[in-house]
Design a protein around this motif. Structure first.
Motif, PDB file in Angstrom:
ATOM      1  N   ALA A 111       0.830  -1.203   0.000  1.00  0.00           N
ATOM      2  CA  ALA A 111       0.000   0.000   0.000  1.00  0.00           C
ATOM      3  C   ALA A 111       0.866   1.254   0.000  1.00  0.00           C
ATOM      4  N   LYS A 112       1.975   1.198   0.726  1.00  0.00           N
ATOM      5  CA  LYS A 112       2.876   2.367   0.787  1.00  0.00           C
ATOM      6  C   LYS A 112       3.492   2.658  -0.575  1.00  0.00           C
ATOM      7  N   GLU A 113       3.684   1.600  -1.388  1.00  0.00           N
ATOM      8  CA  GLU A 113       4.188   1.799  -2.759  1.00  0.00           C
ATOM      9  C   GLU A 113       3.129   2.453  -3.640  1.00  0.00           C
ATOM     10  N   LEU A 114       1.866   2.171  -3.324  1.00  0.00           N
ATOM     11  CA  LEU A 114       0.782   2.578  -4.215  1.00  0.00           C
ATOM     12  C   LEU A 114       0.218   3.957  -3.907  1.00  0.00           C
ATOM     13  N   THR A 115       0.340   4.389  -2.655  1.00  0.00           N
ATOM     14  CA  THR A 115      -0.315   5.641  -2.273  1.00  0.00           C
ATOM     15  C   THR A 115       0.379   6.285  -1.074  1.00  0.00           C
ATOM     16  N   ASP A 116       0.249   7.614  -0.980  1.00  0.00           N
ATOM     17  CA  ASP A 116       0.768   8.345   0.179  1.00  0.00           C
ATOM     18  C   ASP A 116      -0.299   8.534   1.251  1.00  0.00           C
ATOM     19  N   ARG A 117      -1.514   8.105   0.948  1.00  0.00           N
ATOM     20  CA  ARG A 117      -2.598   8.303   1.920  1.00  0.00           C
ATOM     21  C   ARG A 117      -2.356   7.437   3.159  1.00  0.00           C
TER      22      ARG A 117
END
Ligand SMILES: [Zn+2]
Lengths: 397, 170
Positions: free
Chosen positions: A232-238
């Motif tokens: 998830a951290k690779e995919l988004t900064d949210r």
């Protein structure tokens, strides 16, 4: 032993819900497009698992083995899991339960959970006819139980008789949900508003329900990504939204096996909720925002009771007091819910979970201030099964 | 639209008589397609029956092949009470599935203290809209429903069918 991974809901989107001029697979593609717009870094090669939740694909779209069709249209190449799943109205939240397990165990990194239904047929009668197959066919359906309004009307009558719930209180649910529907342009009834008078004067569907007490049947699709925290951290900064705890419980399929003292007591939901809260290490008091299965206004009232947000029997007073409004005790169905956003069975759960995801990331259209914990709930079938998924900005451990 | 409960039509009435089993609104009642066919044979004799476990005594509904309490397959057929009281009911103005008359009257029935079958969702027939009230007594009733064909070697056999509902005790 390797440390257990944490599963998060990254984001996603829905197709337009409603009576659609579109094929099932068209709507799945629309949902994928919305998911891609929501997570711009996401590429087809990131997704190593697919779960498509659908009930009617087989009969209505001649698509019994739906998963490979979705793989082809979306350009996926899953290697961990590639399945169709069916729990009717709880399909895509059930898929999230499965995805959580797969991600936490390390079997998958990023699973696309999608739900889709093409409900409306070239001739409208066929939709109602198909509904004979979603109940216990040889027993309850042969008694005439097809579409749900008659069954839930009896539930409402029972709740009114036992606990004094009123039509005005039920109208408070639909009016509140219409308020939340505002701004959700993909909703089935997007752009419409409702007053208490309007709700009470609507044509009768099944006494005591008027038109606005009942959610529509909708065509539509939804798509969400359940991934490991690292992925998830690779995919988004949210900020990550963790899938903290889940519970799913069924005790019967046919009416003869109904577990409650009367139709107004949903003890099987109470069980599912207790399991989910225990797994999430939370209590109802911790929850800031909820998406409960408002297929009918009475459903939302009983669910708030059985989920533990108010006392048993006090759901009517609770909703009429403003508790479900945006600044209330438990803002509920903050995207309009099934009543306004619509109900393409398999797609509804992910739609709810996405709204909780957005609430916890602080980017909902009707934002609950500082929401940290949220809950999504579906009932499915003739209130045969209950599914609860609890999310948090913090993981369980 | 044709009267879809007309029993002189063989097949799926909604499809003008063509039989597509996938679209059938009634059970496959014949011995060729299920192991609880005695239930339907008993219906024809006016009996409301189910399976009772000879091991643990549990009476299940609907009837089954094994006992859902202890998974024994030693079961016997027993009769169920034929009278019940209306707890609550609905006369549906919209959404009755095709093949059922509208309004369709459905009721939540209670079979009383100690009855093996506690409650049931049932259709009420031989009753006009507005006639029923909570607490009324109703009784079991059997009626004919459309037959369906099955292929037996090169022949086509017609499977006659019945189903049950409840009616007011007058
Ligand atoms: Zn037994």
């Amino acid at each position: 032993m390797a440390e257990k991974k944490k599963a998060v809901i990254v984001g996603g989107g829905t197709s337009k819900f409603g009576v659609r001029q579109a094929h099932l697979l068209d709507m799945v593609q629309e949902a994928m497009k919305a998911c891609s717009d929501d997570i711009p870094a996401l590429k087809p090669t990131d997704i190593d698992g697919l779960i498509i939740a659908t009930t009617m694909a087989g009969r209505h779209s001649s698509a019994l083995n739906t998963a490979p069709l979705v793989v082809h249209r979306l350009g996926l190449s899953p290697t961990a899991i590639c399945i169709r799943l069916d729990t009717l109205c709880a399909g895509s939240n059930s898929a999230i339960i499965v995805a959580k397990g797969l991600v936490e165990s390390g079997m998958a990194e990023a699973i696309l959970v999608t739900g889709a239904e093409k409900v409306y047929m070239p001739q409208r009668w066929e939709t109602n006819y198909t509904q004979l197959m979603v109940n216990d066919h040889d027993w309850d359906s042969a008694m005439g139980l097809g579409v749900p309004p008659p069954f839930f009307a009896m539930i409402a009558k029972m709740h009114m008789k036992r606990y004094g719930t009123t039509k005005e209180q039920m109208a408070a649910v639909s009016v509140t949900n219409y308020t939340y529907g505002e701004g959700h342009t993909k909703g089935h009834f997007a752009g419409r508003s409702l007053t208490i008078e309007g709700a009470l004067e609507a044509r009768i569907i099944a006494d005591p329900f008027g038109l606005y007490d009942c959610c529509p049947l909708s065509d539509g699709a939804s798509a969400a990504i359940i991934a490991s925290e690292e992925k998830a951290k690779e995919l988004t900064d949210r900020p990550p939204v963790y899938v903290r705890g889940t519970g799913q419980h069924a005790s019967h399929s046919m009416s003869a096996g109904w577990p409650g003292e009367t139709l107004a007591e949903w003890t099987h939901l109470k069980v599912a909720a207790e399991v989910a809260f225990k797994n999430a290490r939370l209590t109802p008091k911790d929850i800031d925002v909820a998406q409960t299965h408002d297929c009918f206004t009475i459903s939302e009232i009983i669910e708030l009771e059985e989920l533990g947000f108010c006392k048993k029997g006090e759901g009517g007073d609770f909703v009429a007091s403003g508790a479900i409004e945006i600044d209330g005790e438990i803002p509920t169905n903050t995207d309009g819910g099934l009543l306004v956003y619509g109900h393409p069975f398999g797609a509804s759960g992910a739609r709810q979970s996405l709204e909780i995801c957005k609430q916890l990331q602080g980017r909902a259209i009707h934002q609950v201030k500082d929401a940290a914990f949220g809950l999504a709930h579906n009932l499915s079938g003739t209130c045969a099964q209950h599914t609860v998924v609890i999310y948090g900005k913090e993981p369980v451990d | 639209m044709a009267d879809l409960e007309k029993v002189d039509i063989i097949g799926t009435p909604a499809l003008d008589g063509t039989y597509i089993a996938e679209m059938d609104m009634w059970p496959f009642e014949c011995q060729e397609f299920n192991r609880i066919y005695p239930f339907y044979e008993n219906l024809r004799a006016g009996k409301f029956t189910t399976t009772k476990c000879q091991k643990c005594g549990h009476i299940a509904y609907p009837p089954g092949v094994i006992c859902p309490k202890c998974w024994s397959d030693e079961l016997e057929w027993v009769e169920l009470p034929q009278k019940a009281r209306i707890v609550t009911f609905t006369e549906t103005q919209a959404g009755a599935p095709i093949g059922f008359p509208s309004p369709i009257i459905m009721a939540w029935l209670n079979f009383g203290e100690g009855a093996p079958l506690k409650h049931l969702l049932a259709r009420i027939i031989n009753c006009k809209e507005g006639e029923l009230k909570d607490g009324d007594e109703v009784k079991f009733v059997v009626f004919d429903v459309p037959s369906h064909p099955i292929e037996v070697k090169k022949e086509t056999k017609i499977c006659d069918r019945v189903y049950y509902a409840f009616e007011p005790v007058k």
